[in-house]
Design an enzyme around this catalytic site. Structure first.
Site, short mmCIF file in Angstrom:
data_model
loop_
_atom_site.label_atom_id
_atom_site.label_comp_id
_atom_site.label_asym_id
_atom_site.label_seq_id
_atom_site.Cartn_x
_atom_site.Cartn_y
_atom_site.Cartn_z
N GLY A 7 0.83 -1.20 0.00
CA GLY A 7 0.00 0.00 0.00
C GLY A 7 0.85 1.24 0.00
N PHE A 28 1.98 3.04 2.46
CA PHE A 28 3.03 3.07 3.47
C PHE A 28 4.18 2.15 3.10
CE2 PHE A 28 4.95 1.88 7.55
CZ PHE A 28 5.13 3.13 8.14
N ASP A 51 -9.66 7.96 5.14
CA ASP A 51 -9.28 7.17 3.96
C ASP A 51 -10.00 5.83 3.95
OD1 ASP A 51 -8.03 6.73 1.54
OD2 ASP A 51 -6.16 5.97 2.43
#
Length: 769
Positions: free
Chosen positions: A461, A463, A578
Site C-alpha cells: 500500500g 506506506f 481514507d
C-alpha cells in the site's frame, strides 16, 4: 408445449407485474429463466393471445383482436407440418413424418440474449442468416437492449460486442482455444467449443459435456457476458463472468502499435515510439505510436515477438489455414504491406497463417495469454557495429552501477544515522499512545517473516509492503514495513501508533506492536487470513460468488459499527479520512476490520469539523467538501461509507465505472436507477437471486442517503445503524454530487491523475490546496 426430456417448456409468460406478455421458451427446472423469446419486439399488452401453426408451416401469434403481431419467417412451406420443442431447447417446424430432415424453421436460427449448447454464433454465407446475441433492455424488460454480440467476417473472423451502431469492444478472433480477448472463454471440464470456418459458414458453438446439466451464455443489459451453470444442490445458476468490460476493453483505446495495460495506461510496442510525444505525456493516447525506424521492405526487416497480449484487430488481414508459422513469416516478409503475422490456431504446435496489413490497433495486455504474434520492424545495425555498441553499453552500465552503488551507500549511512535519531525521539513522543503496546526488536520481526521474504508478502500500500509472519510462539501476525519510496513517513507512523493503540473494537484491526530499530518504521498487526474486502467484491466470479447477500450485509453492518465506535463511543473521536474497500480487512469468519489509520485525525469532544491544507485520501471515496475545500468531519467518513455500500452491492468500483448509456460514475448510476425504479441492474449477479430483493434495495437507499451533496443532509452513523437494523421509513435522498473522473481532475488540477506514489502501489494521494 414441453420437451421430451422435460427440461424446456414453450408458452406465454410475463415478468413480475408487467402487462407485457411474450411467447418464449423457459427452463422447467430453473423456473422463470428465459431461454428464448419470439415476439420480443411486439409483446402482447393483455393476456388475450393465441399461438397457431398454419397449414403452410408458419407459427403465428395473434392478439385479442386477431391481429398478427409475430410470425415465423421461412422461404419454404410444408404440407402437414408439425412444431416440436426438442430436448436441446430448439423449437422446430418440420414435416410430420420426418424428424431428422425437412426442417423449414428453427428458433436456434434466431437467438436472443442466450446462447444454448448447439446454438451457432456467426453467419451463414449461403442463406445470409446472422446468428448473434442481443441483450435485454433491462433484467425485467425483455425488449431489445443496446448490446449485440456479433461475428465480423471482414478479414479473419472475430467477435465484436456492439453498442448500438458502434463497436463497443472486441473479443477478438478464435485461436483454437478461446476468443483472443477472453482467455478464460475456451474449453473447460464442463463444455467443448468449436469454431467452424468454411466457404459456407462461419460460426462458434459449444456443447455441454454432462447430458443432465444446464448451461447458457448470456449477454447482459450492462454489457457483461456471463456463463451460467445450473447447480441442482442449490437450485440456482452459478455465474462465471467471461467478459466484464474495463477501461482497456474500449475499442482502439490506445491507437496504432500501442497496448493498454492494467493501470489503464497505454504503452508503445517494442521498437515503436509515441507519434505525438506532447499529447502522450498528457495521457492522450489516441494518435498511437510509430516505428522508431522506417521499414526497408527487404530482408533487412525483422520481427519482434509479442507475448501476453490480445491479438490486434483482424479486419485488415488475410489468412491461410494450411500454412505453418515459418511459411507465414516468409509470406509476410515478401509483402511490403504486411505488418505482423501469427498462427490462426495455437493448439499443439500451432497451425494456420494470419497476416495483418496496415496499423495494428486494439491491443490489450493480458497476463498468461496463450496468443503470440510477430510485429514487423526495421532491423538494427550490422553485426560488427552492434557488437561494438553492446560492448560500449556494458562498460557504461558497469561504471554507472558502481557510481550509483557508492552514492547509495553514502546516502544509506546518512539516512541510517538520521532515522536512528528520529526513532529515539519518536519513542519519547508517542509514549501517550502505546501504553501496553510492546516495542518489537527488529531481529524478531525479520525471523518471523523469513527476513521479509517475497514468499511471505501479502500486498503493498501507500506506506509500504505488508508481510505475513509467524512468531516463535506460533502466533500469526501481519507486518507493515515502510518503503523507502513511500510518500508517507514519520508523521503517518506516529499517528497510527498513537491513534489505534487507544482503540479497541471487534470491527477495528488490532495493532500488536511496533518497531523503529535499525532506522525502520514497522507496525505489527493481528493477521487477517481473508485479505481485504476489495479482493472479494472486485475479484473473479468465484470470489464474488463466495460473498452471498447475508455475508455482504454482515460486512456492511460491521463497518457501520466500527465507524460508530470511532465517531462516538471511543475515548477519542476519530475521523478515518481514507475509508475504502482495500482498507477493510476480513477475519477468519469474514467479519470486517477497519484498518490503516495513518491519515486519521483525532477530535476533541466538542469538535465537530476541521479544515486542512493537506488533503489526503482516495479518489472516488472522498466527500466533495473535503476534496474541494479541505473540510472534513464525521460526515466525510459517512460519505466514504456510502460509496462502499454501493460498491459492495454492485461488485463494481466507483472509479473507472463505465456504462454505455451515460458518463456517470457508479454513484450517479445508482442515483439514476433509484429515480427510474430500476435498481436490479445495479445489483451484483451473485446476489440477484438471494431472494432478499427488498432488503438489498433498502441498503442501496441508505447508501444514497450517505452520499448526499451536503454534509448536514447525511445521517450520522448511529442513524445509519438504526436504518440497517430496523424497518423505519427512510427519507428520500437528495441528489448526490457525481461527475466523471476527467471533470474531477479538471476541477482540481493540483491532484495527480491517478494519485500513484513513486512506488506505483497506492491510490492514496497527498496534495496541497
Amino acid at each position: 408445449m414441453v420437451s421430451a426430456n422435460g427440461e424446456f417448456e414453450l408458452g406465454f409468460f410475463s415478468l413480475g407485474n408487467s402487462n407485457s406478455w411474450y411467447l418464449g421458451i423457459q427452463y422447467k427446472r430453473a423456473f422463470g429463466t428465459v431461454a428464448w423469446v419470439a415476439n420480443r419486439d411486439a409483446p402482447l399488452t393483455t393476456s388475450s393471445g393465441t399461438l397457431t401453426l398454419s397449414s403452410e408451416g408458419k407459427l403465428i401469434i395473434q392478439n385479442g383482436t386477431n391481429m398478427t403481431i409475430w410470425s415465423s419467417s421461412s422461404s419454404k412451406s410444408l404440407g402437414n407440418p408439425v412444431a416440436q420443442l426438442l430436448d436441446s431447447g430448439n423449437l422446430v417446424i418440420r414435416t410430420y413424418n420426418n424428424s431428422d430432415t425437412g426442417l423449414i424453421w428453427e428458433s436456434f436460427d434466431f437467438p436472443y440474449n442466450s446462447l444454448l449448447p448447439g446454438m451457432r454464433l456467426g453467419k451463414n454465407l449461403v442463406t445470409g442468416l446472422d446468428w448473434s446475441l442481443k441483450s435485454w433492455k433491462r433484467n425485467n424488460d425483455l425488449s431489445p437492449g443496446i448490446f449485440q454480440l456479433k461475428l465480423d467476417i471482414s478479414g479473419y473472423p472475430q467477435m465484436f460486442l456492439w453498442d448500438g451502431s458502434a463497436r463497443y469492444l472486441r473479443l477478438g478472433p478464435w485461436n483454437g482455444v478461446s476468443f483472443s480477448g477472453v482467455p478464460n472463454w475456451g474449453p473447460s471440464d464442463i463444455f467443448n467449443s468449436e469454431f467452424v470456418l468454411n466457404e459456407k459458414e462461419m460460426y462458434y458453438k459449444y456443447d455441454f459435456i454432462y447430458s443432465s446439466g444446464l448451461i447458457r451464455i448470456s449477454t447482459e443489459p450492462d454489457g457483461q457476458i456471463i456463463r451460467y451453470t445450473w447447480t441442482d444442490g442449490y437450485n440456482t445458476w452459478k455465474p462465471s463472468i467471461l467478459l466484464q468490460p474495463d477501461y482497456c476493453d474500449a475499442y482502439a483505446r490506445c491507437g496504432e502499435y500501442a497496448s493498454c495495460n492494467s493501470n489503464s495506461l497505454c504503452s508503445c510496442l517494442d521498437r515503436f515510439q509515441p507519434k505525438n510525444v506532447k499529447a502522450w505525456s498528457r495521457l492522450n493516447f489516441s494518435e498511437g505510436c510509430v516505428p522508431e525506424k522506417q521499414l526497408h521492405c527487404s530482408d533487412k526487416d525483422g520481427f519482434v515477438q509479442q507475448l501476453n497480449k490480445k491479438l490486434p484487430d483482424t479486419r485488415r488481414s488475410t489468412y491461410n489455414l494450411s500454412m505453418n508459422l515459418k511459411e507465414c513469416e516468409m509470406k509476410c516478409l515478401k509483402n511490403c504491406s504486411c505488418t505482423a503475422y501469427a498462427n490462426t490456431n495455437i493448439t499443439k504446435e500451432g497451425s494456420g497463417c494470419l497476416i495483418w496489413f496496415g496499423g495494428l490497433i486494439d491491443i490489450k495486455e493480458q497476463g498468461q495469454s496463450p496468443d503470440v504474434f510477430y510485429v514487423r520492424v526495421a532491423s538494427g545495425a550490422s553485426s560488427s557495429s552492434r557488437a561494438r555498441r553492446i560492448a560500449l553499453i556494458v562498460i557504461v552500465t558497469i561504471v554507472s552501477i558502481l557510481a550509483v552503488a557508492l552514492i547509495f551507500y553514502l546516502w544509506h549511512v546518512r539516512r541510517y544515522r538520521k532515522q536512528n535519531r528520529e526513532g529515539e525521539m519518536m519513542e519519547n513522543e508517542i509514549d501517550d499512545g502505546r501504553e501496553d503496546l510492546p516495542l518489537f526488536d527488529f531481529r524478531t520481526i525479520a525471523n518471523a517473516t523469513n527476513n521479509f521474504s517475497s514468499n511471505f508478502k501479502l500486498g503493498e500500500g501507500g506506506f509500504g509492503p505488508v508481510y505475513k509472519g509467524v512468531l516463535e510462539n506460533g502466533k500469526e501476525i501481519a507486518v507493515k514495513r515502510r518503503s523507502t519510496c513511500s510518500a508517507q513517513g514519520t508523521e503517518e507512523f506516529r499517528n497510527e501508533v498513537s491513534c489505534i493503540a487507544k482503540l479497541q473494537h471487534r470491527n477495528l484491526v488490532r495493532l500488536l506492536g511496533w518497531s523503529t530499530e535499525e532506522g525502520e518504521r514497522i507496525l505489527i498487526y493481528e493477521y487477517m487470513p481473508n485479505k481485504s474486502l476489495d479482493y472479494f467484491i472486485f475479484g473473479d466470479t468465484d470470489q464474488r460468488a463466495s460473498l452471498n447477500w447475508p455475508k455482504r450485509y454482515n460486512i456492511i453492518n460491521g463497518i457501520a459499527k466500527g465507524l460508530l465506535y470511532l465517531h462516538e463511543d471511543s475515548r477519542l473521536r476519530v475521523i478515518h479520512r481514507d475509508l475504502k474497500t482495500s482498507n477493510i480487512l476480513l477475519d477468519y469468519h469474514l467479519n470486517p476490520r477497519i484498518s490503516d489509520f495513518g491519515t486519521a485525525r483525532r477530535f476533541a469532544d466538542s469538535q465537530t469539523e476541521a479544515n486542512t491544507a493537506r488533503v489526503v485520501g482516495t479518489y472516488g471515496y472522498m466527500s466533495p467538501e473535503y476534496a474541494i475545500e479541505g473540510e472534513f468531519s464525521v460526515k466525510s467518513d459517512v460519505y466514504s461509507f456510502g460509496v462502499m455500500i454501493i460498491e459492495i452491492v454492485s461488485g463494481k468500483k466507483n472509479r473507472f465505472f463505465n456504462h454505455p448509456g451515460h458518463n456517470l460514475n457508479l454513484i450517479g448510476h445508482a442515483w439514476t436507477g433509484y429515480n427510474e425504479d430500476n435498481l436490479m441492474e445495479l445489483i451484483d449477479v451473485p446476489i440477484q437471486e438471494s431472494g432478499e430483493e427488498h432488503e438489498v434495495y433498502r441498503v442501496i437507499h441508505i447508501g444514497l442517503l450517505c452520499v448526499q451533496q451536503y454534509p448536514e443532509d447525511r445521517p450520522d452513523m448511529s442513524s445509519v445503524l438504526k436504518m440497517l437494523s430496523s424497518k423505519v421509513p427512510l427519507p428520500r435522498p437528495n441528489q448526490p454530487v457525481f461527475f466523471t473522473e476527467r471533470r474531477l481532475n479538471e476541477a482540481n488540477p493540483s491532484h495527480s491523475q491517478d494519485g500513484f506514489s513513486i512506488c506505483s502501489q497506492t491510490n492514496t494521494f497527498f496534495a496541497p490546496r
